[in-house]
Design an enzyme around this catalytic site. Sequence first.
Site, PDB file in Angstrom:
ATOM      1  N   SER A 144       0.840  -1.282   0.033  1.00  0.00           N
ATOM      2  CA  SER A 144      -0.022  -0.033   0.063  1.00  0.00           C
ATOM      3  C   SER A 144       1.095   1.325  -0.068  1.00  0.00           C
ATOM      4  O   SER A 144       2.027   1.134   0.311  1.00  0.00           O
ATOM      5  CB  SER A 144      -0.986  -0.001   1.217  1.00  0.00           C
ATOM      6  OG  SER A 144      -1.580   1.092   1.225  1.00  0.00           O
ATOM      7  N   TYR A 157      -1.942  -1.042  10.563  1.00  0.00           N
ATOM      8  CA  TYR A 157      -1.961  -1.029   9.032  1.00  0.00           C
ATOM      9  C   TYR A 157      -0.826  -0.879   8.112  1.00  0.00           C
ATOM     10  O   TYR A 157      -0.316  -1.440   7.416  1.00  0.00           O
ATOM     11  CB  TYR A 157      -3.255  -0.554   8.444  1.00  0.00           C
ATOM     12  CG  TYR A 157      -3.541  -0.910   6.982  1.00  0.00           C
ATOM     13  CD1 TYR A 157      -4.115  -1.933   6.439  1.00  0.00           C
ATOM     14  CD2 TYR A 157      -3.124   0.168   5.890  1.00  0.00           C
ATOM     15  CE1 TYR A 157      -4.592  -2.271   5.330  1.00  0.00           C
ATOM     16  CE2 TYR A 157      -3.371  -0.105   4.519  1.00  0.00           C
ATOM     17  CZ  TYR A 157      -3.976  -0.972   4.382  1.00  0.00           C
ATOM     18  OH  TYR A 157      -4.095  -1.437   2.642  1.00  0.00           O
TER      19      TYR A 157
HETATM   20  P1  NAD Z   1     -11.580  -6.183  -0.200  1.00  0.00           P
HETATM   21  O1  NAD Z   1     -12.004  -5.963   1.067  1.00  0.00           O
HETATM   22  O2  NAD Z   1     -12.712  -5.670  -1.125  1.00  0.00           O
HETATM   23  O3  NAD Z   1     -11.145  -7.445  -0.501  1.00  0.00           O
HETATM   24  C1  NAD Z   1     -10.526  -8.339   0.387  1.00  0.00           C
HETATM   25  C2  NAD Z   1     -10.565  -9.847   0.205  1.00  0.00           C
HETATM   26  O4  NAD Z   1      -9.473 -10.420   0.794  1.00  0.00           O
HETATM   27  C3  NAD Z   1     -12.073 -10.206   0.316  1.00  0.00           C
HETATM   28  O5  NAD Z   1     -12.313 -11.083  -0.604  1.00  0.00           O
HETATM   29  C4  NAD Z   1     -11.788 -11.045   1.628  1.00  0.00           C
HETATM   30  O6  NAD Z   1     -12.716 -12.015   1.807  1.00  0.00           O
HETATM   31  C5  NAD Z   1     -10.328 -11.560   1.656  1.00  0.00           C
HETATM   32  N1  NAD Z   1      -9.667 -11.781   2.880  1.00  0.00           N
HETATM   33  C6  NAD Z   1      -9.800 -11.232   4.188  1.00  0.00           C
HETATM   34  N2  NAD Z   1      -9.318 -11.820   4.896  1.00  0.00           N
HETATM   35  C7  NAD Z   1      -8.772 -13.020   4.447  1.00  0.00           C
HETATM   36  C8  NAD Z   1      -7.999 -14.192   5.011  1.00  0.00           C
HETATM   37  N3  NAD Z   1      -7.639 -14.324   6.377  1.00  0.00           N
HETATM   38  N4  NAD Z   1      -7.704 -15.222   4.011  1.00  0.00           N
HETATM   39  C9  NAD Z   1      -8.102 -15.169   2.720  1.00  0.00           C
HETATM   40  N5  NAD Z   1      -8.625 -14.237   2.244  1.00  0.00           N
HETATM   41  C10 NAD Z   1      -8.989 -13.275   3.050  1.00  0.00           C
HETATM   42  O7  NAD Z   1     -10.088  -5.317  -0.170  1.00  0.00           O
HETATM   43  P2  NAD Z   1      -9.328  -4.545  -1.308  1.00  0.00           P
HETATM   44  O8  NAD Z   1      -9.574  -3.165  -1.226  1.00  0.00           O
HETATM   45  O9  NAD Z   1      -9.613  -5.239  -2.597  1.00  0.00           O
HETATM   46  O10 NAD Z   1      -8.081  -4.973  -0.987  1.00  0.00           O
HETATM   47  C11 NAD Z   1      -6.962  -5.955  -1.312  1.00  0.00           C
HETATM   48  C12 NAD Z   1      -5.652  -5.585  -0.832  1.00  0.00           C
HETATM   49  O11 NAD Z   1      -5.218  -4.338  -1.223  1.00  0.00           O
HETATM   50  C13 NAD Z   1      -5.421  -5.544   0.541  1.00  0.00           C
HETATM   51  O12 NAD Z   1      -4.372  -6.246   1.001  1.00  0.00           O
HETATM   52  C14 NAD Z   1      -5.567  -4.421   0.967  1.00  0.00           C
HETATM   53  O13 NAD Z   1      -4.804  -3.622   2.322  1.00  0.00           O
HETATM   54  C15 NAD Z   1      -4.808  -3.529  -0.127  1.00  0.00           C
HETATM   55  N6  NAD Z   1      -5.072  -2.298  -0.508  1.00  0.00           N
HETATM   56  C16 NAD Z   1      -6.419  -1.562  -0.731  1.00  0.00           C
HETATM   57  C17 NAD Z   1      -6.662  -0.377  -1.001  1.00  0.00           C
HETATM   58  C18 NAD Z   1      -7.871   0.249  -1.151  1.00  0.00           C
HETATM   59  O14 NAD Z   1      -7.834   1.579  -1.280  1.00  0.00           O
HETATM   60  N7  NAD Z   1      -8.819  -0.555  -1.397  1.00  0.00           N
HETATM   61  C19 NAD Z   1      -5.474   0.498  -0.809  1.00  0.00           C
HETATM   62  C20 NAD Z   1      -4.107  -0.058  -0.670  1.00  0.00           C
HETATM   63  C21 NAD Z   1      -3.909  -1.516  -0.440  1.00  0.00           C
END
Ligand code: NAD
Length: 253
Positions: A144, A157
């Site tokens: 991130s 985080y």
């Molecule tokens: P999201 O919540 O839409 O999707 C995350 C997925 O991970 C979900 O399907 C959830 O069921 C799954 N998950 C959660 N815990 C789990 C576990 N213990 N084992 C297996 N699967 C698990 O989130 P997103 O926004 O698509 O985020 C995906 C990644 O991107 C994450 O690592 C998040 O930290 C990172 N991220 C997101 C953003 C943002 O703004 N959305 C920004 C920077 C980084």
Amino acid sequence: MQTSFKDKVALVTGGGGGIGRATVLAFARAGARVVVADIAADAGQETVALVQAAGGEASFIRTDVTQADQVQAMVAHTVAAYGRLDCAFNNAGIEEEHLRLADCSEATFDRIMGINVKGVWLCLKYQLAQMQQQGGGAIVNTASVAGLVGAPKMAAYSASKHAVLGLTKSAAIEYARKGIRVNAVCPGVIRTAMYERAVAADPQIGVAAAQMHPLGRLGEVDEVAAVVLWLSSDAASFVTGHAHTVDGGLTAV
Ligand code: NAD
């Protein structure tokens, strides 16, 4: 130009939603056979159905990335289903409630570290063993912008995403001579369920988020998927140990 992943096998954790689902669909469109891993079975199976409806090939395995036996089984399932593992996207992760550090509970800290750090470490552990045995592969981890700079009210985080970059760089160096590249993506604020949850908890986040990026908008999941595919492809053959921002210029400020 879209690089072909024909005859390649890809594995995506957190493939049931957001960035993970978009990346599964992008890998499948590019010709890969894809294993979707997620703790949420309905969501993961829905992603597989979307791939199949578009004429692609995918299979689901329910996986909690904090559990070593499940992560080992996830890699074994990939090899049993499709014969090998070429590309892995370790993307499953969770956010935290927006609280100052002193107000964050120990349980929250442990949960974030368990999924965001130990989960990525376990995935790397079993994927690297498989890729070494095959003679190569490419791995991308989701960090991130909060892995590059501090993030107010998201200290745990932010620490977890800094740790993802430590794992990424160390694994990249250790396995470079084994033909395995390991990189990370560092998204800015991307329009996903994670973002919607943050805005529901604090509507101010929605107002501030778009303006934080010099490009003046949120990022979209397909924009992250495109970078993951490039890092996973032979077009990035001399790129390893890299933290690639997809942040609309946020960390350039
Ligand atoms: P999201 O919540 O839409 O999707 C995350 C997925 O991970 C979900 O399907 C959830 O069921 C799954 N998950 C959660 N815990 C789990 C576990 N213990 N084992 C297996 N699967 C698990 O989130 P997103 O926004 O698509 O985020 C995906 C990644 O991107 C994450 O690592 C998040 O930290 C990172 N991220 C997101 C953003 C943002 O703004 N959305 C920004 C920077 C980084």
